[in-house]
Design a protein around this motif. Structure first.
Motif, PDB file in Angstrom:
ATOM      1  N   GLU A  79      16.149  15.998 -20.408  1.00 12.68           N
ATOM      2  CA  GLU A  79      16.053  14.642 -20.939  1.00 12.68           C
ATOM      3  C   GLU A  79      15.985  13.613 -19.813  1.00 12.68           C
ATOM      4  O   GLU A  79      15.273  12.614 -19.917  1.00 12.68           O
ATOM      5  N   ASP A  80      16.716  13.838 -18.715  1.00 12.47           N
ATOM      6  CA  ASP A  80      16.680  12.914 -17.581  1.00 12.47           C
ATOM      7  C   ASP A  80      15.307  12.923 -16.916  1.00 12.47           C
ATOM      8  O   ASP A  80      14.810  11.882 -16.485  1.00 12.47           O
ATOM      9  N   GLN A  82      12.430  13.729 -18.424  1.00 20.24           N
ATOM     10  CA  GLN A  82      11.526  13.061 -19.360  1.00 20.24           C
ATOM     11  C   GLN A  82      11.749  11.558 -19.352  1.00 20.24           C
ATOM     12  O   GLN A  82      10.783  10.780 -19.388  1.00 20.24           O
ATOM     13  N   ASP A  83      13.014  11.121 -19.290  1.00 19.85           N
ATOM     14  CA  ASP A  83      13.314   9.687 -19.224  1.00 19.85           C
ATOM     15  C   ASP A  83      12.713   9.059 -17.971  1.00 19.85           C
ATOM     16  O   ASP A  83      12.234   7.921 -18.000  1.00 19.85           O
ATOM     17  N   THR A  84      12.739   9.789 -16.853  1.00 23.57           N
ATOM     18  CA  THR A  84      12.164   9.280 -15.610  1.00 23.57           C
ATOM     19  C   THR A  84      10.670   9.043 -15.768  1.00 23.57           C
ATOM     20  O   THR A  84      10.158   7.971 -15.408  1.00 23.57           O
ATOM     21  N   GLY A  86       9.020   8.680 -18.568  1.00 21.49           N
ATOM     22  CA  GLY A  86       8.853   7.605 -19.554  1.00 21.49           C
ATOM     23  C   GLY A  86       9.069   6.238 -18.935  1.00 21.49           C
ATOM     24  O   GLY A  86       8.289   5.304 -19.169  1.00 21.49           O
ATOM     25  N   GLU A  87      10.110   6.093 -18.129  1.00 16.87           N
ATOM     26  CA  GLU A  87      10.398   4.799 -17.507  1.00 16.87           C
ATOM     27  C   GLU A  87       9.353   4.429 -16.470  1.00 16.87           C
ATOM     28  O   GLU A  87       8.957   3.261 -16.365  1.00 16.87           O
TER      29      GLU A  87
END
Length: 152
Positions: A79-80, A82-84, A86-87
């Motif tokens: 998730e981290d 993917q969040d990176t 995405g951001e």
């Protein structure tokens, strides 16, 4: 090279210089297919200008970028990572949106992960694409344009 491609390159370099130690080098636009799982972030732009910004890179590079942001840890949750992506896609899209006709707004980012997929934003075409080398891997930022409200 298009003006928008130059703008995308400048935006990406600015973001990288601010966030990462890993260098980002502009690469030629020749197609280069990475082997293994890829991550693709996508942010849609709607309003006076319609389209999307996509960021694609190999999953191992996405993991290295996430490790730089979240401090090196042995095992970062997926998730981290993917969040990176995405951001990063969100930051690129926000800066690119500022160059486009207004008013426009951006969506929340979506992130795809896999070894064999083709992500398309239906009804769009490529306006500009910028390729980069980062830590020996290819990273690509693509700007896609769809019909404007007047054309729809």
């Amino acid at each position: 090279m298009s003006d928008m491609q130059s703008e995308i390159q400048a935006i990406a370099h600015s973001i990288w210089e601010t966030l990462f130690v890993l260098p980002l080098a502009t690469a030629d636009g020749a197609q280069h297919r990475e082997v293994g799982p890829l991550m693709t972030g996508c942010v849609q732009i709607d309003g006076a200008w319609n389209g999307a910004v996509m960021l694609q890179c190999p999953e191992p590079l996405a993991g290295r970028l996430a490790a730089e942001l979240f401090q090196p840890q042995a095992d970062l949750p997926s998730e981290d990572v993917q969040d990176t992506i995405g951001e990063l896609t969100n930051m690129l899209a926000g800066n690119i949106k500022a160059l486009l006709p207004q008013p426009s707004r951006i969506s929340l980012p979506a992130v795809a992960l896999g070894a064999d997929y083709d992500l398309r934003v239906i009804g769009t075409h490529v306006v500009a694409a910028a390729s980069f080398d980062c830590a020996g891997s290819r990273l690509v930022v693509t700007l896609l344009q769809g019909a404007t409200p007047a054309e729809a």
